[in-house]
Design a protein around this motif. Structure first.
Motif: not given
Length: 401
Positions: A92-105, A296-302
């Motif tokens: 489980n990884i925070c979405s913000k960390r994944i987004g930053a990693s995607l933008a970086s690599v 995660p679906i916004p407003g609903k959950g996983v």
């Protein structure tokens, strides 16, 4: 929340891997009160005390994992779907960390996603009371000309894809056998099946009607047929499937036709193209579905978690659910008829078990893994997929002669 021990919460989040909603429900039972213990209150409490559900991956390890994931799924996966991809693997990884990693690599891929046109949202309010209330079924024919049609079943409450199959041509018998029946045997009977106006769902709706006395709420209509534009819940997955599976594969097949490497009008070639393409697409489809069910679906959950927390589909013995042959017989006894097993093209080796086995052996000697073919295809390397299609055609023609 002031009286709650932060260490107990930390243990639930970090060690127990509990969600804020699960902790909220546990606290309500443990303390015997409801007020002030909502999911939002638990989330705010965790933020105040610095309690986070961390993956244990530092930035370098996350970057490496992100690169590995991109090599398998291609450029269209953003932070939310990639979060589901990692979550399926137990990380489980925070979405913000994944987004930053995607933008970086992969900055080029990141920029492509930023400029992509967003899908239209459903303008009508939608309501499903629990998992088992509505099951939506729909087909996708974006690459049907190459012998691959997707059919999936999605639960309306959770958004979870509960069943999925690929077939050369949409067909009542195949849809019932590989999509509806497996979903019912695994999860139970839904209150209502919702489909579009297509005739390919007639056998499914017939059996749903037979099973209707076993539903949670028998006052509802056992099935509803609507215009396809109103079947939004089933169609949302196609946006992801098209971008991540169908379009990358279709580009390569179109190139094969335009370059005159294959003659798609030839019946034997149609069969060969369908055989290879369906197996390559199956790899990508399963990746997308696994990630979708865990994102995660916004407003609903996983979706997977929503299913577990409010599952009310009714389990049913296998003997109650007719086999495909039994269902067809019952359907035809009522004076109706169905198109039997559909296929695309003709296999010149059909009926010769030895030659068909020899073809598979020769093909898999050169292409042992459909996984690697798909992973290369979505990362703009067309060569393995092109070679797989032409090789399977060549082997078929040689053995047929």
């Amino acid at each position: 929340m002031e009286k709650i021990d932060p260490e107990w919460i930390r243990e639930q989040v970090v060690i127990g891997r509990k969600t804020h909603r699960e902790i909220s429900e546990a606290l309500k039972v443990r303390l015997g009160i409801n007020r002030g213990l909502s999911e939002r209150s638990v989330r705010r409490f965790c933020e105040n005390y610095g309690i986070h559900y961390r993956s244990g991956l530092d930035s370098t390890a996350l970057a490496s994992a992100t690169v590995g994931a991109i090599q398998k799924v291609g450029p269209t996966w953003g932070r939310k779907m990639l979060k589901g991809y990692f979550r399926k693997q137990g990380v489980n990884i925070c979405s913000k960390r994944i987004g930053a990693s995607l933008a970086s690599v992969a900055p080029v891929y990141h920029q492509q996603r930023l400029t992509r046109t967003e899908r239209a949202t459903n303008p009508l309010p939608y309501y499903a009371q629990y998992f088992g209330h509505k099951i939506h079924m729909d087909q996708n024919e974006k690459i049907a000309m190459y012998g691959v049609t997707h059919v999936c079943a999605t639960d309306g409450y959770s958004g979870r894809v509960v069943s999925h199959a690929l077939m050369p041509v949409k067909n009542n018998l195949l849809i019932y056998e590989h999509v509806f029946r497996p979903a019912v045997l695994l999860h139970g009977v839904w209150d209502q099946v919702r489909v579009d106006m297509g005739a390919e769902f007639y056998l499914t709706l017939f059996v749903q009607d037979i099973l209707s006395p076993h539903r949670q709420n028998t006052s509802r209509a056992p099935y509803v047929q609507t215009n396809s534009k109103q079947n939004h819940t089933a169609e949302r997955i196609w946006v992801e499937m098209n971008a991540r599976v169908n379009y990358p594969v279709k580009r390569i097949l179109n190139a094969l036709v335009n370059d005159e490497n294959i003659n798609i009008d030839d019946e034997a070639t149609k069969f060969c193209v369908s055989w290879v393409t369906s197996r390559v697409c199956q790899v990508g489809s399963q990746q997308v579905i696994d990630a979708w069910n865990n994102h995660p679906i916004p407003g609903k959950g996983v979706p997977d978690e929503l299913m577990k927390t409010n599952k009310q589909s009714v389990p049913i013995p296998e003997s109650y659910v007719p086999s495909t042959e039994q269902a067809v017989q019952m359907y035809e006894q009522r004076g109706r008829s169905l198109t039997q097993w559909s296929k695309l093209g003709n296999d010149p080796l059909e009926g010769n078990v030895d030659l068909m086995s020899q073809r598979c052996y020769q093909f898999h000697e050169q292409f042992p893994s459909f996984n690697s073919i798909f992973h290369e295809a979505v990362n703009n390397n067309q060569t393995p997929f092109r070679n797989a299609v032409t090789t399977f055609c060549d082997i078929t023609y040689q053995l047929a002669s």
